[in-house]
Design a protein around this motif. Structure first.
Motif, PDB file in Angstrom:
ATOM      1  N   PHE B 161     -10.097   6.927 -16.500  1.00 35.46           N
ATOM      2  CA  PHE B 161      -9.430   8.464 -16.152  1.00 35.46           C
ATOM      3  C   PHE B 161      -9.725   9.668 -15.910  1.00 35.46           C
ATOM      4  O   PHE B 161     -10.580  10.677 -16.331  1.00 35.46           O
ATOM      5  CB  PHE B 161      -9.078   8.717 -18.234  1.00 35.46           C
ATOM      6  CG  PHE B 161      -8.149   7.273 -18.694  1.00 35.46           C
ATOM      7  CD1 PHE B 161      -6.872   7.901 -18.435  1.00 35.46           C
ATOM      8  CD2 PHE B 161      -8.448   6.437 -19.030  1.00 35.46           C
ATOM      9  CE1 PHE B 161      -5.341   6.340 -19.130  1.00 35.46           C
ATOM     10  CE2 PHE B 161      -7.627   5.024 -19.495  1.00 35.46           C
ATOM     11  CZ  PHE B 161      -6.530   5.344 -19.520  1.00 35.46           C
ATOM     12  N   LEU B 162      -9.977   9.448 -14.621  1.00 37.92           N
ATOM     13  CA  LEU B 162     -10.423  10.229 -13.607  1.00 37.92           C
ATOM     14  C   LEU B 162      -9.145  12.050 -13.979  1.00 37.92           C
ATOM     15  O   LEU B 162      -8.962  11.420 -14.539  1.00 37.92           O
ATOM     16  CB  LEU B 162     -11.152  10.272 -12.164  1.00 37.92           C
ATOM     17  CG  LEU B 162     -11.093   8.399 -12.116  1.00 37.92           C
ATOM     18  CD1 LEU B 162     -11.658   8.296 -10.855  1.00 37.92           C
ATOM     19  CD2 LEU B 162     -12.992   9.157 -11.696  1.00 37.92           C
ATOM     20  N   PRO B 163     -10.363  12.732 -13.305  1.00 40.02           N
ATOM     21  CA  PRO B 163      -9.614  13.990 -13.230  1.00 40.02           C
ATOM     22  C   PRO B 163      -8.109  14.180 -12.516  1.00 40.02           C
ATOM     23  O   PRO B 163      -7.053  14.633 -13.078  1.00 40.02           O
ATOM     24  CB  PRO B 163      -9.948  15.289 -12.937  1.00 40.02           C
ATOM     25  CG  PRO B 163     -11.339  14.644 -13.072  1.00 40.02           C
ATOM     26  CD  PRO B 163     -11.635  12.696 -13.067  1.00 40.02           C
ATOM     27  N   ARG B 164      -8.468  13.222 -11.031  1.00 42.01           N
ATOM     28  CA  ARG B 164      -6.948  12.857 -10.108  1.00 42.01           C
ATOM     29  C   ARG B 164      -7.675  11.788 -10.108  1.00 42.01           C
ATOM     30  O   ARG B 164      -8.797  11.073  -9.843  1.00 42.01           O
ATOM     31  CB  ARG B 164      -7.286  14.429  -9.457  1.00 42.01           C
ATOM     32  CG  ARG B 164      -5.958  14.446  -8.560  1.00 42.01           C
ATOM     33  CD  ARG B 164      -4.935  14.614  -9.361  1.00 42.01           C
ATOM     34  NE  ARG B 164      -3.632  15.161  -8.738  1.00 42.01           N
ATOM     35  CZ  ARG B 164      -2.725  14.295  -8.959  1.00 42.01           C
ATOM     36  NH1 ARG B 164      -2.890  13.026  -9.373  1.00 42.01           N
ATOM     37  NH2 ARG B 164      -1.500  14.879  -7.861  1.00 42.01           N
ATOM     38  N   LYS B 165      -6.259  11.072  -9.385  1.00 37.50           N
ATOM     39  CA  LYS B 165      -6.359   9.934  -7.879  1.00 37.50           C
ATOM     40  C   LYS B 165      -7.692   9.825  -7.416  1.00 37.50           C
ATOM     41  O   LYS B 165      -8.140  11.133  -6.783  1.00 37.50           O
ATOM     42  CB  LYS B 165      -5.243  10.003  -7.545  1.00 37.50           C
ATOM     43  CG  LYS B 165      -5.354  10.875  -5.604  1.00 37.50           C
ATOM     44  CD  LYS B 165      -3.990  10.859  -5.682  1.00 37.50           C
ATOM     45  CE  LYS B 165      -3.123  12.041  -4.831  1.00 37.50           C
ATOM     46  NZ  LYS B 165      -1.972  12.350  -4.183  1.00 37.50           N
ATOM     47  N   PHE B 166      -7.822   8.366  -6.320  1.00 39.05           N
ATOM     48  CA  PHE B 166      -9.815   8.964  -6.253  1.00 39.05           C
ATOM     49  C   PHE B 166     -10.157   7.801  -4.897  1.00 39.05           C
ATOM     50  O   PHE B 166      -9.093   6.433  -4.942  1.00 39.05           O
ATOM     51  CB  PHE B 166     -10.764   8.694  -6.863  1.00 39.05           C
ATOM     52  CG  PHE B 166     -11.579   9.023  -6.491  1.00 39.05           C
ATOM     53  CD1 PHE B 166     -12.692  10.781  -6.683  1.00 39.05           C
ATOM     54  CD2 PHE B 166     -12.992   7.749  -5.843  1.00 39.05           C
ATOM     55  CE1 PHE B 166     -13.712  10.577  -5.959  1.00 39.05           C
ATOM     56  CE2 PHE B 166     -14.088   9.096  -5.559  1.00 39.05           C
ATOM     57  CZ  PHE B 166     -14.122  10.085  -5.304  1.00 39.05           C
ATOM     58  N   LYS B 167      -9.994   8.352  -3.937  1.00 38.36           N
ATOM     59  CA  LYS B 167      -9.353   7.527  -2.453  1.00 38.36           C
ATOM     60  C   LYS B 167     -10.825   7.193  -1.760  1.00 38.36           C
ATOM     61  O   LYS B 167     -11.694   8.151  -1.388  1.00 38.36           O
ATOM     62  CB  LYS B 167      -8.381   7.823  -1.534  1.00 38.36           C
ATOM     63  CG  LYS B 167      -7.044   7.773  -2.228  1.00 38.36           C
ATOM     64  CD  LYS B 167      -6.220   8.635  -1.860  1.00 38.36           C
ATOM     65  CE  LYS B 167      -5.336   8.862  -2.698  1.00 38.36           C
ATOM     66  NZ  LYS B 167      -3.388   9.174  -1.388  1.00 38.36           N
ATOM     67  N   ILE B 168     -10.953   5.679  -1.408  1.00 39.07           N
ATOM     68  CA  ILE B 168     -12.070   5.459  -0.331  1.00 39.07           C
ATOM     69  C   ILE B 168     -11.676   5.222   0.376  1.00 39.07           C
ATOM     70  O   ILE B 168     -10.928   3.690   0.604  1.00 39.07           O
ATOM     71  CB  ILE B 168     -13.142   4.741  -1.191  1.00 39.07           C
ATOM     72  CG1 ILE B 168     -13.760   5.378  -2.891  1.00 39.07           C
ATOM     73  CG2 ILE B 168     -14.427   3.771  -0.309  1.00 39.07           C
ATOM     74  CD1 ILE B 168     -14.522   4.515  -3.157  1.00 39.07           C
ATOM     75  N   ALA B 169     -12.612   5.534   1.537  1.00 35.70           N
ATOM     76  CA  ALA B 169     -12.238   4.238   2.801  1.00 35.70           C
ATOM     77  C   ALA B 169     -13.771   4.340   3.661  1.00 35.70           C
ATOM     78  O   ALA B 169     -14.603   4.785   3.700  1.00 35.70           O
ATOM     79  CB  ALA B 169     -11.638   4.968   4.137  1.00 35.70           C
TER      80      ALA B 169
END
Lengths: 166, 555
Positions: B161-169
């Motif tokens: 339940f983060l503030p917003r989405k989170f993307k890792i590359a």
């Protein structure tokens, strides 16, 4: 409000949360069980230590560190979830357990939801203040949604990759 | 590729059971809609303009032929017979029924697939280079690390339940094909002077309505520390990211607000507390992860020139084949092998769309020509990564029949395009018809080849799913008093020389767009020096000549 325990049992609960705004009268707190806000507790700690009927609660914008200096005196710590989408309490709970080594009861209060119980438990919560009309059996199932996990957290400090290697 | 063991099967199976029960409780009125929302999102199900959509995870873009056949079955049985490859290497269904989603997830679990955390405010699918493991310019294969990160992030109890989405590359090559400067966390695998493997760590990149190039917060992180460091970054973000405004909630806003140096200090301080935790990776675990990505049984000792000679000799007789060889076939680290990109950019078909039958054809081709494996790309194409050079002509003939041989990979008409207003409720404007109009305007392939590599990206709104900010030419759909208009940006670059495009000027109507692109290309041709690429010409001459030409008054 009733308390759901980590093993899915509902119990009566008499701890009362004292709001941040109100200044509790110490004289009134000799009896009953009280959760006062952590800042107030720290400011008044000399008069409060070793009182096993007084614990603290943290709001989601409080730092876990704020409780560190008094943690050895607390029977109960509550962490508030103002709304279920506010996930700060997960980090606060885990830090209180893992970094500050709190061994008393860590309870989730406020507006978390049933389908967060499993994650809350993983982050070190062992008590959950729930509504009067909840379906305890359904909640017990949610607490046990998974029988194994990938990553380390409070309930399982050994990540799966280490257990696979063992 | 990664193969599930009993643990993975158990955990993913329990996820399916959990979501089945949640769906039943929701349909019975026991979960309010606002609480069901994050639950369904984190199972890939989001509701768009016309119907719920299901985004299926393709971890770092790897699929096998059995999984493709299962996807074909699912699109046929539960959907309308087609699916869509997204710009984050995932696969999307456009028309599933909510009640049937638990059954779809159960079918996916049979082939070691899921839709976990493909949407919602959590850690999303980790992406990487589509040529991982076969690229000649690869320094370190990123896939074992991607898998380690995938397992760590899957059902992470603290970061759901983060503030917003989170993307890792993650990128492991000399030239970046994973757009790591435009992710919440970008990881570049490197070796230090002692030859030890580690990561350069970037944070706070992203597109969307506030595009930002990521900042380096650590030049070298030893590989054993990747999970401890990720956990420190995520905890700082979870605790300090803004939650009062969803448009300011991404980590890039936090990094910008406190400054990259101060943010790095916060992370390092948190990291001191967790760096010696059980998340420290033993060398044995990294070695174990590597065992899942062995080299296939290549024929060794092939002479590359000798193998390619008869293939190249066919160029004269088959011009289309020659074009395809030049554009859709990429070099391979093993002599005598090539990686082949299947273009999903056939004019008249929405970029990235695939039918059930096409999925099965790709599965068959993968079995016959590429050790049964295939990859999805963030450019919305697919790749057969391990094709023997001697089989290229045979493969081309079959690809042509199936509609995958459009020889436009890396060119102006290999357009990245979001679903846009035809499907998406967020969109301000349609994007698919613009892509088609541009493809029709530039239907002379020889002309397109002469232009060299150009990335043209289209987003139907400022959420930027079509990555318009980092296209050499970017097109953004905007809404003007209920009418669809298109803003053009020039100069974006997705590689290690990351750059954001600049706005050309006032927006255009849909009908004007093919001519606008034509004028931009004409300015490029007029000013180009030798074989210069579009982005280099733009960098040299700047925006003004483009502006003058496009907005010149008709005489």
């Amino acid at each position: 409000m009733p308390k759901l325990t980590n093993n899915g049992k509902l119990q009566a609960d008499d701890w009362q949360v004292v709001s941040k705004e109100s200044a509790p009268a110490l004289a009134e707190m000799f009896s009953g069980q009280w959760l006062v806000h952590v800042k107030w507790y720290v400011e008044n700690q000399e008069e409060l230590t070793n009182r096993n009927n007084i614990g603290v609660w943290l709001d989601s914008d409080d730092e876990a560190e704020s409780v560190s200096s008094v943690i050895g005196h607390l029977p109960v710590i509550g962490v508030n979830f103002p709304v279920f989408t506010d996930g700060r309490g997960f980090s606060i709970g885990r830090t209180i357990r893992e970094r500050y080594k709190f061994t008393g009861e860590l309870r989730a209060i406020g507006n978390f939801m049933q389908d967060q119980l499993f994650y809350l438990k993983r982050c070190g919560f062992d008590a959950f203040i729930v509504g009067d009309k909840v379906d305890a059996e359904s909640m017990a199932k949610s607490l046990a949604d998974f029988s194994d996990v990938y990553q380390a957290a409070v309930d399982q400090p050994v990540p799966l990759f280490r257990r696979r290697l063992a | 590729m990664y193969v599930y063991d009993e643990y993975d099967h158990k955990i993913i199976g329990e996820r399916v059971a959990q979501f089945r029960r949640q769906t039943e409780r929701y349909l019975a009125g026991e979960i309010p809609p606002e609480q069901f929302l994050p639950l369904r999102l984190q199972n890939g199900l989001y509701v768009q303009r016309l119907a719920p959509m299901l985004r299926i995870a393709v971890p770092y873009g790897m699929l096998n032929s059995g999984q493709l056949r299962k996807l074909a079955h699912i699109t046929r049985h539960y959907d309308k017979g087609y699916c869509h490859v997204t710009t984050r290497q995932n696969i999307q269904l456009n028309w599933p029924q909510l009640e049937e989603v638990p059954d779809i997830l159960a079918e996916l679990a049979q082939v070691e697939m899921h839709a976990v955390q493909t949407s919602g405010n959590c850690i999303r699918n980790v992406t990487t280079d589509q040529f991982a493991g076969v690229a000649p310019d690869e320094i370190i294969d990123p896939r074992p690390y991607c898998e380690i990160i995938r397992q760590w992030s899957t059902f992470h109890p603290e970061f759901a339940f983060l503030p917003r989405k989170f993307k890792i590359a993650v990128a492991g090559t000399q030239s970046d094909r994973a757009a790591i400067y435009f992710h919440d966390i970008g990881l570049q695998l490197i070796k230090n002077t002692k030859g030890e493997i580690g990561f350069k760590v970037l944070v706070g990149g992203g597109l969307g309505r506030t595009p930002v190039i990521g900042s380096v917060i650590r030049e070298f992180l030893p590989e054993q520390q990747i999970l401890t460091y990720l956990e420190a970054i995520l905890r700082i973000y979870n605790l300090h990211g803004r939650r009062d405004n969803k448009f300011k909630a991404r980590i890039k806003i936090l990094v910008r607000a406190v400054g990259p140096e101060a943010f790095a200090d916060m992370v390092e301080k948190e990291w001191l507390n967790v760096r010696d935790s059980a998340n420290h990776l033993p060398a044995e675990e990294i070695a174990r992860a590597r065992t899942f990505f062995p080299e296939p049984q290549y024929l060794r000792g092939l002479d590359d020139v000798e193998m390619m000679a008869p293939i190249n000799a066919l160029r004269g007789e088959h011009r289309e084949f020659g074009n395809w060889l030049s554009h859709n076939v990429q070099r391979h680290k093993i002599p005598g092998y090539r990686a082949v990109t299947l273009s999903l950019k056939f004019t008249g078909v929405p970029p990235g769309d695939l039918t059930d039958r096409q999925l099965e054809i790709i599965a068959d081709l993968a079995d016959r020509y590429s050790f049964g494996e295939v990859r999805t790309t963030h450019n919305q194409n697919m790749v057969l990564a391990d094709v023997q050079a001697s089989q290229l002509f045979e493969l081309w003939q079959q690809l042509r029949q199936a509609g995958f041989a459009t020889a436009n990979v890396g060119t102006l008409t290999d357009i990245i395009c979001c679903p846009g207003g035809d499907f998406c409720s967020l969109a301000n404007a349609k994007s698919i018809p613009i892509a088609e109009a541009i493809q029709r305007e530039f239907d002379d392939l020889d002309y397109v080849y002469d232009l060299g590599p150009i990335e043209l990206n289209i987003s139907g709104c400022m959420n930027a799913c079509g990555h318009h900010h980092i296209g050499n030419i970017g097109i953004l759909g905007v809404d003007k008093k209920g009418e669809e208009f298109y803003q053009v940006q020039l100069g974006g670059n997705s590689g290690y020389n990351a750059a954001l495009g600049e706005v050309l000027g006032p927006s255009f109507s849909r009908d004007d767009m093919p001519q606008v692109i034509r004028k931009i290309i004409n300015v490029f041709i007029k000013n180009r020096e030798g074989e210069e690429e579009f982005i280099d010409t733009f960098t040299r001459i700047g925006m003004t000549p483009f502006k003058e030409s496009v907005y010149a008054k008709a005489h």
